[in-house]
Motif scaffolding. Structure first.
Motif, mmCIF file in Angstrom:
data_model
loop_
_atom_site.group_PDB
_atom_site.id
_atom_site.type_symbol
_atom_site.label_atom_id
_atom_site.label_comp_id
_atom_site.label_asym_id
_atom_site.label_seq_id
_atom_site.Cartn_x
_atom_site.Cartn_y
_atom_site.Cartn_z
ATOM 1 N N SER A 147 78.598 82.244 -20.044
ATOM 2 C CA SER A 147 77.231 82.063 -19.861
ATOM 3 C C SER A 147 76.807 80.746 -20.044
ATOM 4 O O SER A 147 75.580 80.738 -19.865
ATOM 5 C CB SER A 147 76.799 83.000 -20.861
ATOM 6 N N ALA A 148 77.347 79.692 -20.545
ATOM 7 C CA ALA A 148 76.658 78.532 -20.552
ATOM 8 C C ALA A 148 76.565 77.794 -19.044
ATOM 9 O O ALA A 148 75.818 76.738 -18.893
ATOM 10 C CB ALA A 148 77.345 77.395 -21.546
ATOM 11 N N THR A 150 79.032 67.703 -22.348
ATOM 12 C CA THR A 150 80.164 68.088 -21.614
ATOM 13 C C THR A 150 81.403 68.202 -22.536
ATOM 14 O O THR A 150 81.433 67.857 -23.420
ATOM 15 C CB THR A 150 80.601 66.878 -20.318
ATOM 16 N N ALA A 151 82.198 68.990 -21.918
ATOM 17 C CA ALA A 151 83.646 69.502 -22.501
ATOM 18 C C ALA A 151 84.389 69.891 -21.475
ATOM 19 O O ALA A 151 84.066 70.505 -20.278
ATOM 20 C CB ALA A 151 83.326 70.230 -23.697
ATOM 21 N N GLU A 152 85.815 70.324 -21.909
ATOM 22 C CA GLU A 152 86.475 71.055 -21.013
ATOM 23 C C GLU A 152 86.356 72.336 -20.694
ATOM 24 O O GLU A 152 86.704 72.931 -19.775
ATOM 25 C CB GLU A 152 87.918 70.580 -21.287
ATOM 26 N N PHE A 153 85.664 72.880 -21.652
ATOM 27 C CA PHE A 153 85.310 74.269 -21.649
ATOM 28 C C PHE A 153 83.971 74.743 -22.321
ATOM 29 O O PHE A 153 83.510 73.819 -23.390
ATOM 30 C CB PHE A 153 86.374 75.391 -22.087
ATOM 31 N N PRO A 178 76.664 69.500 -16.781
ATOM 32 C CA PRO A 178 76.264 69.146 -18.231
ATOM 33 C C PRO A 178 75.472 70.298 -18.845
ATOM 34 O O PRO A 178 74.759 71.029 -18.078
ATOM 35 C CB PRO A 178 75.569 67.954 -18.055
ATOM 36 N N TRP A 179 75.514 70.344 -19.889
ATOM 37 C CA TRP A 179 74.739 71.380 -20.923
ATOM 38 C C TRP A 179 73.617 70.506 -21.668
ATOM 39 O O TRP A 179 73.849 69.849 -22.433
ATOM 40 C CB TRP A 179 75.752 71.823 -21.781
ATOM 41 N N ALA A 180 72.279 71.027 -21.363
ATOM 42 C CA ALA A 180 71.241 70.715 -21.981
ATOM 43 C C ALA A 180 71.295 71.125 -23.752
ATOM 44 O O ALA A 180 71.612 72.102 -23.775
ATOM 45 C CB ALA A 180 69.866 71.026 -21.420
ATOM 46 N N VAL A 181 70.813 70.172 -24.616
ATOM 47 C CA VAL A 181 70.778 70.633 -25.864
ATOM 48 C C VAL A 181 69.230 71.056 -26.309
ATOM 49 O O VAL A 181 68.162 70.366 -25.809
ATOM 50 C CB VAL A 181 70.991 69.497 -26.817
#
Length: 176
Positions: A144-145, A137-140, A149-152
């Motif tokens: 396109s992501a 996670t992050a502030e930005f 949450p973003w999977a690795v």
């Protein structure tokens, strides 16, 4: 590893995978004005439901002899990879152009996800591990992501093709 010289027609030598790997290990900055002609963008190709290619830019990293990237599971590339992990990643550096073909596997091991978060943060993207320990996670992030949450993901390469863009030239395909 099997190497095929794709430039024999021009009497050019087979490229050395160790040289390509050393160039990747040295890093390829992706910020505008940070390298190459202006910058280096990694392009990820996944397969749509009908088999058609879907190409999109990603902020990939080279670490531990593999390419890594992140994305939301609801993005088109995330949905494509959940259905079919086959993919290709390409980039142009100052010394070579490279395309890697393989499979992208979602990585959920908390220690590995944390290590990759640290690598991305060191490159300038202030991400961190989310509460699950299995995603970022992050502030930005790149639009396109998708939302966090973003999977690795880690790409396991089956083959790679490089074209030398400096020196005497050459083109080689490796099968791993």
């Amino acid at each position: 590893m099997d190497a095929t010289n794709l430039a024999e027609l021009y009497d050019l030598p087979t490229l050395d995978w160790d040289r390509i790997r050393a160039g990747l290990d040295a890093g390829f900055p992706q910020a505008p004005g940070a390298g190459g002609p202006n910058r280096h963008t990694c392009w990820l190709t996944t397969l749509g439901p009908d088999g058609s290619p879907h190409v999109t830019a990603v902020g990939a990293l080279w670490a531990d002899d593999a390419f890594w990237f992140e994305t939301g599971e609801g993005t088109r590339k995330g949905r494509n990879l959940a259905r079919d992990p086959r993919c290709a990643l390409s980039l142009a550096t100052e010394e070579f152009d490279l395309a890697v073909h393989g499979s992208a596997e979602r990585v959920t091991d908390p220690a590995t996800v944390a290590a990759m978060a640290q690598r991305w943060a060191a490159e300038g993207w202030p991400c961190r591990v989310d509460d699950s320990g299995q995603a970022l996670t992050a502030e930005f992030s790149a639009p396109s992501a998708g939302p966090p949450p973003w999977a690795v993901y880690r790409i396991t390469a089956r083959s790679a093709t490089a074209l030398a863009t400096t020196g005497s030239g050459g083109a080689t395909r490796w099968r791993f």
